[in-house]
Design a protein around this motif. Structure first.
Motif, PDB file in Angstrom:
ATOM      1  N   ILE A 157     -50.626  -2.998 -69.261  1.00 30.39           N
ATOM      2  CA  ILE A 157     -49.372  -3.133 -68.625  1.00 30.39           C
ATOM      3  C   ILE A 157     -48.308  -3.051 -69.830  1.00 30.39           C
ATOM      4  CG2 ILE A 157     -49.235  -5.800 -68.815  1.00 30.39           C
ATOM      5  CD1 ILE A 157     -47.331  -5.680 -66.283  1.00 30.39           C
ATOM      6  N   SER A 158     -47.292  -2.330 -69.424  1.00 33.98           N
ATOM      7  CA  SER A 158     -46.204  -1.983 -70.137  1.00 33.98           C
ATOM      8  C   SER A 158     -44.785  -2.152 -69.652  1.00 33.98           C
ATOM      9  CB  SER A 158     -46.314  -0.618 -70.654  1.00 33.98           C
ATOM     10  OG  SER A 158     -45.007  -0.155 -71.460  1.00 33.98           O
ATOM     11  N   GLN A 159     -43.886  -2.764 -70.416  1.00 30.98           N
ATOM     12  CA  GLN A 159     -42.812  -3.049 -69.961  1.00 30.98           C
ATOM     13  C   GLN A 159     -41.734  -2.425 -70.949  1.00 30.98           C
ATOM     14  OE1 GLN A 159     -40.531  -4.713 -72.377  1.00 30.98           O
ATOM     15  NE2 GLN A 159     -40.714  -6.835 -71.744  1.00 30.98           N
ATOM     16  N   SER A 160     -40.367  -2.041 -69.978  1.00 29.88           N
ATOM     17  CA  SER A 160     -39.147  -1.430 -70.634  1.00 29.88           C
ATOM     18  C   SER A 160     -37.884  -2.082 -71.120  1.00 29.88           C
ATOM     19  CB  SER A 160     -38.749  -0.444 -69.542  1.00 29.88           C
ATOM     20  OG  SER A 160     -39.718   0.563 -69.061  1.00 29.88           O
ATOM     21  N   GLY A 161     -38.428  -3.508 -71.413  1.00 29.51           N
ATOM     22  CA  GLY A 161     -37.305  -4.278 -71.892  1.00 29.51           C
ATOM     23  C   GLY A 161     -36.384  -3.783 -73.189  1.00 29.51           C
ATOM     24  N   ALA A 162     -37.308  -2.807 -73.766  1.00 28.45           N
ATOM     25  CA  ALA A 162     -36.272  -2.518 -75.154  1.00 28.45           C
ATOM     26  C   ALA A 162     -35.306  -1.727 -74.723  1.00 28.45           C
ATOM     27  CB  ALA A 162     -37.404  -1.618 -75.813  1.00 28.45           C
ATOM     28  N   ALA A 163     -35.236  -1.105 -73.482  1.00 28.51           N
ATOM     29  CA  ALA A 163     -34.153  -0.244 -72.733  1.00 28.51           C
ATOM     30  C   ALA A 163     -32.867  -1.036 -72.934  1.00 28.51           C
ATOM     31  CB  ALA A 163     -34.556   0.423 -71.573  1.00 28.51           C
ATOM     32  N   VAL A 195     -40.844   4.710 -69.338  1.00 29.40           N
ATOM     33  CA  VAL A 195     -41.992   5.020 -68.352  1.00 29.40           C
ATOM     34  C   VAL A 195     -42.577   5.988 -68.539  1.00 29.40           C
ATOM     35  CG1 VAL A 195     -42.548   5.047 -65.752  1.00 29.40           C
ATOM     36  CG2 VAL A 195     -40.863   2.956 -66.851  1.00 29.40           C
ATOM     37  N   VAL A 196     -41.877   7.264 -68.600  1.00 27.47           N
ATOM     38  CA  VAL A 196     -42.457   8.644 -68.529  1.00 27.47           C
ATOM     39  C   VAL A 196     -43.266   8.644 -69.775  1.00 27.47           C
ATOM     40  CG1 VAL A 196     -41.824  11.036 -68.515  1.00 27.47           C
ATOM     41  CG2 VAL A 196     -40.974   9.440 -66.967  1.00 27.47           C
ATOM     42  N   ASP A 197     -42.803   8.257 -70.937  1.00 31.53           N
ATOM     43  CA  ASP A 197     -43.394   8.265 -72.039  1.00 31.53           C
ATOM     44  C   ASP A 197     -44.680   7.481 -72.384  1.00 31.53           C
ATOM     45  OD1 ASP A 197     -41.623  10.063 -73.186  1.00 31.53           O
ATOM     46  OD2 ASP A 197     -40.409   8.622 -74.309  1.00 31.53           O
ATOM     47  N   GLU A 198     -44.520   6.214 -71.696  1.00 35.97           N
ATOM     48  CA  GLU A 198     -45.586   5.414 -71.627  1.00 35.97           C
ATOM     49  C   GLU A 198     -47.000   6.038 -70.862  1.00 35.97           C
ATOM     50  OE1 GLU A 198     -45.598   3.439 -74.167  1.00 35.97           O
ATOM     51  OE2 GLU A 198     -45.422   1.261 -73.415  1.00 35.97           O
ATOM     52  N   LEU A 199     -46.353   6.691 -69.726  1.00 33.43           N
ATOM     53  CA  LEU A 199     -47.448   7.170 -69.052  1.00 33.43           C
ATOM     54  C   LEU A 199     -48.163   8.421 -69.597  1.00 33.43           C
ATOM     55  CD1 LEU A 199     -49.208   7.549 -66.420  1.00 33.43           C
ATOM     56  CD2 LEU A 199     -47.279   8.651 -65.198  1.00 33.43           C
ATOM     57  N   ARG A 200     -47.599   9.157 -70.254  1.00 36.85           N
ATOM     58  CA  ARG A 200     -48.031  10.524 -71.249  1.00 36.85           C
ATOM     59  C   ARG A 200     -48.973   9.749 -72.143  1.00 36.85           C
ATOM     60  NH1 ARG A 200     -42.282  12.748 -71.683  1.00 36.85           N
ATOM     61  NH2 ARG A 200     -42.111  14.567 -69.958  1.00 36.85           N
ATOM     62  N   ARG A 201     -48.773   8.664 -72.797  1.00 37.50           N
ATOM     63  CA  ARG A 201     -49.512   8.126 -73.709  1.00 37.50           C
ATOM     64  C   ARG A 201     -50.924   7.642 -73.003  1.00 37.50           C
ATOM     65  NH1 ARG A 201     -44.407   5.767 -75.465  1.00 37.50           N
ATOM     66  NH2 ARG A 201     -43.886   6.556 -77.424  1.00 37.50           N
ATOM     67  N   PHE A 202     -50.599   6.797 -72.035  1.00 32.14           N
ATOM     68  CA  PHE A 202     -51.865   6.497 -71.230  1.00 32.14           C
ATOM     69  C   PHE A 202     -52.897   7.436 -70.916  1.00 32.14           C
ATOM     70  CE2 PHE A 202     -53.815   5.296 -66.989  1.00 32.14           C
ATOM     71  CZ  PHE A 202     -54.508   4.489 -67.651  1.00 32.14           C
ATOM     72  N   LEU A 203     -52.330   8.708 -70.301  1.00 28.06           N
ATOM     73  CA  LEU A 203     -52.935   9.818 -69.967  1.00 28.06           C
ATOM     74  C   LEU A 203     -53.669  10.419 -71.221  1.00 28.06           C
ATOM     75  CD1 LEU A 203     -50.687  11.395 -67.099  1.00 28.06           C
ATOM     76  CD2 LEU A 203     -52.605   9.939 -66.862  1.00 28.06           C
ATOM     77  N   ALA A 204     -53.022  10.328 -72.158  1.00 26.02           N
ATOM     78  CA  ALA A 204     -53.631  11.058 -73.537  1.00 26.02           C
ATOM     79  C   ALA A 204     -54.629   9.978 -74.254  1.00 26.02           C
ATOM     80  CB  ALA A 204     -52.598  11.294 -74.443  1.00 26.02           C
ATOM     81  N   GLY A 205     -54.721   8.849 -73.612  1.00 26.42           N
ATOM     82  CA  GLY A 205     -55.716   8.097 -74.245  1.00 26.42           C
ATOM     83  C   GLY A 205     -55.132   7.300 -75.344  1.00 26.42           C
ATOM     84  N   GLN A 206     -53.926   7.503 -75.811  1.00 25.68           N
ATOM     85  CA  GLN A 206     -53.111   6.574 -76.877  1.00 25.68           C
ATOM     86  C   GLN A 206     -52.670   5.122 -76.530  1.00 25.68           C
ATOM     87  OE1 GLN A 206     -50.001   9.288 -77.486  1.00 25.68           O
ATOM     88  NE2 GLN A 206     -51.196  10.956 -78.210  1.00 25.68           N
ATOM     89  N   PRO A 207     -52.570   4.414 -77.326  1.00 27.03           N
ATOM     90  CA  PRO A 207     -52.209   3.274 -77.183  1.00 27.03           C
ATOM     91  C   PRO A 207     -50.437   2.817 -76.465  1.00 27.03           C
ATOM     92  CG  PRO A 207     -53.024   3.154 -79.375  1.00 27.03           C
ATOM     93  CD  PRO A 207     -52.787   4.517 -78.863  1.00 27.03           C
ATOM     94  N   LEU A 208     -50.373   2.015 -75.444  1.00 26.38           N
ATOM     95  CA  LEU A 208     -48.869   1.875 -75.162  1.00 26.38           C
ATOM     96  C   LEU A 208     -48.049   1.592 -76.129  1.00 26.38           C
ATOM     97  CD1 LEU A 208     -49.828   0.832 -71.462  1.00 26.38           C
ATOM     98  CD2 LEU A 208     -49.357   2.980 -72.110  1.00 26.38           C
ATOM     99  N   HIS A 264     -45.203  -0.129 -75.619  1.00 31.55           N
ATOM    100  CA  HIS A 264     -44.700  -1.248 -75.189  1.00 31.55           C
ATOM    101  C   HIS A 264     -45.117  -2.136 -74.252  1.00 31.55           C
ATOM    102  CE1 HIS A 264     -40.663   0.453 -76.541  1.00 31.55           C
ATOM    103  NE2 HIS A 264     -41.187   1.672 -75.846  1.00 31.55           N
ATOM    104  N   ALA A 265     -46.710  -1.895 -74.749  1.00 32.08           N
ATOM    105  CA  ALA A 265     -47.862  -2.729 -74.077  1.00 32.08           C
ATOM    106  C   ALA A 265     -47.677  -4.424 -74.026  1.00 32.08           C
ATOM    107  CB  ALA A 265     -49.087  -2.706 -74.670  1.00 32.08           C
ATOM    108  N   LEU A 266     -47.932  -5.094 -73.182  1.00 31.92           N
ATOM    109  CA  LEU A 266     -48.105  -6.458 -73.168  1.00 31.92           C
ATOM    110  C   LEU A 266     -49.407  -7.239 -72.917  1.00 31.92           C
ATOM    111  CD1 LEU A 266     -45.032  -7.439 -70.739  1.00 31.92           C
ATOM    112  CD2 LEU A 266     -45.026  -7.545 -73.089  1.00 31.92           C
TER     113      LEU A 266
END
Length: 345
Positions: free
Chosen positions: A114-120, A319-332, A334-336
């Motif tokens: 899970i990731s969150q966008s609090g940094a925004a 959110v879009v950037d995190e999804l790209r990372r997830f699909l590429a197998g990269q760490p999120l 902003h993961a929690l």
């Protein structure tokens, strides 16, 4: 294919199924056309109003095939019952900040990232806190009320002499993301900043400004709250701590009301001994007859600090950037984790 196995999704695979549950009133702010277009390029989207998903039947219909859920306020809690209705769920991307209402022990046990966008929202909240600080130092809230209520020119001017932020002593409770942005802004304007946060480490860039809570309260011209709402911080500042504030001090809270004894704070502000600027309250929406509304030396906003056009757009892009990372197998980015939530609001 397991989307958690670090392998990029095959171009021949069926489209990624994305459940997008953002309140209708906020949808276009989070996902304007270009951001929604970028998200659409990553999978097949099902859009659902979070409130409607509270119905188990509606949730199962929308989430049954979902591999990724993009969530916000009002989304159903992901407990064992809901997770069983979404057997293909592999990732949750929360477009807002706090996920306490969303996750459960069952969710953590399932091992779903899970990731969150609090940094925004951090820049927006810090900015309003700075605006509050400047306004209270200059006594704007009191002069504005007096002029609007028919006071004479001289009566409106007859307030305690204003202060500039340069050289003012600013105390910050909580070296959170927003707290750090606020500290940076205050330092850039020449303020003398001290910080109370028991989790500051010796190698932290802010460590040299660390102090005790009592010292911070007693020595500050402005105290700004930037701590999260946790069992450790609830009631952190009560009647005894507020009494340490010097006459004429200002109190700013854009974090959570639970950190402060609001009745004790009201007593101090209504006496005229200190001023306050608040974006958060125990009762929200603030009742029309709430006594806070009648204080001329209190500057109030309706829990809106993080809700700027810019912050909402940043959240959608995260959110879009995190999804790209997830699909590429990269760490999120902003993961929690379950442990992270112990210190987060």
């Amino acid at each position: 294919m397991n989307l958690n196995d670090g392998v990029v999704r095959s171009p021949n695979a069926s489209p990624l199924r994305i459940l997008l549950g953002i309140p209708e009133a906020e949808f276009d702010a989070f996902f304007p056309a270009d951001t929604l277009g970028a998200l659409s390029g990553l999978g097949q989207i099902t859009i659902a109003e979070p409130a409607a998903l509270q119905s188990p039947g509606a949730f199962e219909a929308a989430a049954g095939e979902a591999e990724v859920a993009i969530t916000a306020w009002g989304f159903p809690r992901l407990d064992a019952e809901r997770l069983a209705m979404a057997p293909k769920l592999r990732c949750v991307l929360h477009a807002a900040s706090s996920v306490h209402f969303l996750v459960s022990d069952d969710f953590w046990d399932a091992g779903i990232p899970i990731s969150q966008s609090g940094a925004a929202m951090a820049p927006a909240v810090a900015e309003l806190s700075l605006v509050f600080t400047l306004a209270l130092l200059r006594r704007l809230e009191l002069m504005d009320v007096r002029l609007r209520s028919g006071a004479t020119w001289d009566e409106a001017r007859n307030v305690r002499r204003a202060r500039e932020i340069s050289g003012a002593r600013i105390g910050v409770v909580g070296a959170s993301r927003t707290g750090r942005r606020y500290v940076e802004a205050c330092l850039a304007l020449g303020a003398d900043v001290s910080i109370y946060d028991p989790y500051l480490t010796a190698d932290d860039v802010l460590a040299a400004r660390s102090t005790t809570l009592d010292s911070l309260l007693a020595g500050s011209d402005v105290v700004a709250i930037h701590a999260p709402d946790t069992p450790e911080t609830r009631g952190l500042i009560g009647k005894q701590q507020l009494a340490l504030l010097k006459d004429g001090a200002a109190f700013v809270n854009t974090a959570r009301s639970t950190i402060v004894d609001m009745a004790a704070l009201f007593a101090e502000v209504s006496s005229g001994r200190i001023d306050a600027a608040l974006d958060v309250f125990d009762d929200e929406p603030l009742p029309a007859d709430d006594p806070w509304r009648g204080l001329p030396n209190a500057l109030l906003t309706p829990h809106i600090a993080g809700a700027t056009e810019d912050s909402r757009r940043r959240a959608g892009l995260i959110v879009v950037d995190e999804l790209r990372r997830f699909l590429a197998g990269q760490p999120l980015e902003h993961a929690l984790t379950r442990t992270d939530l112990e210190r987060m609001g």
